[in-house]
Design an enzyme around this catalytic site. Structure first.
Site, mmCIF file in Angstrom:
data_model
loop_
_atom_site.group_PDB
_atom_site.id
_atom_site.type_symbol
_atom_site.label_atom_id
_atom_site.label_comp_id
_atom_site.label_asym_id
_atom_site.label_seq_id
_atom_site.Cartn_x
_atom_site.Cartn_y
_atom_site.Cartn_z
ATOM 1 N N SER A 27 41.697 39.394 44.859
ATOM 2 C CA SER A 27 41.657 39.018 43.447
ATOM 3 C C SER A 27 42.347 40.081 42.580
ATOM 4 C CB SER A 27 40.203 38.771 43.035
ATOM 5 O OG SER A 27 40.118 38.156 41.775
ATOM 6 N N ASP A 32 41.169 27.262 43.680
ATOM 7 C CA ASP A 32 41.169 28.558 42.994
ATOM 8 C C ASP A 32 42.197 28.503 41.871
ATOM 9 O OD1 ASP A 32 41.163 31.236 42.235
ATOM 10 O OD2 ASP A 32 41.881 32.002 44.165
ATOM 11 N N HIS A 35 37.799 30.679 45.392
ATOM 12 C CA HIS A 35 38.034 32.096 45.169
ATOM 13 C C HIS A 35 36.836 32.911 45.678
ATOM 14 C CE1 HIS A 35 40.016 35.350 42.930
ATOM 15 N NE2 HIS A 35 38.789 35.788 42.659
#
Length: 314
Positions: free
Chosen positions: A158, A253, A283
């Site tokens: 991320s 995501d 995610h």
């Protein structure tokens, strides 16, 4: 496709929970909330041969914390420098400690987890500069910890995936350190929130568009930062000559499309890329090995990529 059963169960729990969302909470509340969410998803911390906490000087004289995980095996060991996720605002060494132990043991690779300073207390470019400083320190000093400075990979998820894409750009611009592999788990590569994956997945899929606005506002100083390649690697003029990449994206995501756009950008520039989109997935799944089989599949790919690019015996 639809959601995997484990994904649907988790989303049902998250979406039915009472209480404010990320944008309505304070930074401190969000930091505590992230730690609480993952507590039961990351698994019990495994024993690792050696775990050391050290501090190194940052570029501006403050301290950066590193946690070095040394697994069993004859050295010098290949090294994976890891930058945790959490929108540049959340997360710390403790939240991902079980994941780092798992990665070190499964890959027989020394893992260096970087406790870079967080926004909004330390906005862009400080988190990126901290990660660069840490990676340079590893290159120059890891030999004394039984790590191999000639075999260094960087990785992150991320916002950490963003940093793992940025550090090779910095290293290219600054003449080092030498990085053999970049592992990008559902990374932030740009700040365009109008992509199809944002439109499709922006509500009810764990990481929501409104949360990304909040993270971006906390990390960036102004609109101009969105065009800075050290914040948004997609904005880099030239990505040729970067290390080979292993990139993961997730179907449901908001960050899917920018991750895949960066894959294409790297490929067009001649950088070897291995990419997997995890269908039916959301995610953050890599931090959820207790409930997500895909976390284990992702780690198997990481292990193979480390073996291939770092010529190890893992």
């Amino acid at each position: 496709m639809g959601y995997q059963p484990a994904v649907k169960n988790l989303l049902d729990q998250i979406n039915s929970a009472e209480g404010p969302g990320i944008p309505e909470m304070t930074v401190e509340e969000n930091r505590a909330g992230l730690a609480a969410l993952y507590k039961d998803l990351v698994g019990e911390p495994q024993e690792v041969k050696k775990v050391e906490n050290i501090n190194i000087p940052s570029h501006d004289g403050e301290k950066i914390g590193l946690r070095i995980y040394t697994p069993e095996g004859e050295g010098p060991l290949p090294v994976l420098v890891f930058y945790h996720g959490g929108g540049w605002v959340l997360g710390d060494l403790e939240v991902i400690d079980p994941i780092m132990r798992w990665v070190a043991n499964e890959t027989s690779t020394m893992v260096v987890s970087v406790d870079y300073r967080l926004a909004p207390e330390y906005k862009f470019p400080i988190p990126a500069e901290d990660c660069y400083t840490a990676t340079k320190w590893v290159s120059e000093n890891i030999q004394s910890y039984n790590g191999d400075p000639k075999r260094i990979a960087v990785a992150g998820d991320s916002a950490g995936g963003n940093l793992a894409a940025v550090i090779p750009l910095m290293a290219k611009d600054r003449g080092g350190p030498n990085i053999s592999l970049q592992i990008l788990l559902y990374p932030v590569t740009d700040f365009d929130t109008t992509t199809p994956s944002y439109v499709e997945n922006g509500k009810g899929n764990y990481l929501e568009t409104e949360a990304m606005y909040w993270f971006n506002d906390n990390y960036l100083n102004n609109e101009a930062d969105k065009k800075n390649p050290y914040a948004a690697p997609m904005q880099a003029r030239d990505v040729s000559g970067l290390p080979p990449a292993l990139v993961f994206t997730a179907e449901h995501d908001v960050l899917r499309d920018e991750g895949e756009a960066y894959v294409e950008r790297l490929r067009q520039s001649g950088v070897p890329v291995e990419h997997t989109r995890f269908d039916g997935q959301i995610h953050g799944f890599f931090w959820m090995p207790v409930i997500m089989d895909d976390a284990h599949k992702a780690l198997a790919q990481i292990k193979n990529a480390l073996k291939k690019q770092l010529s190890t015996t893992v």
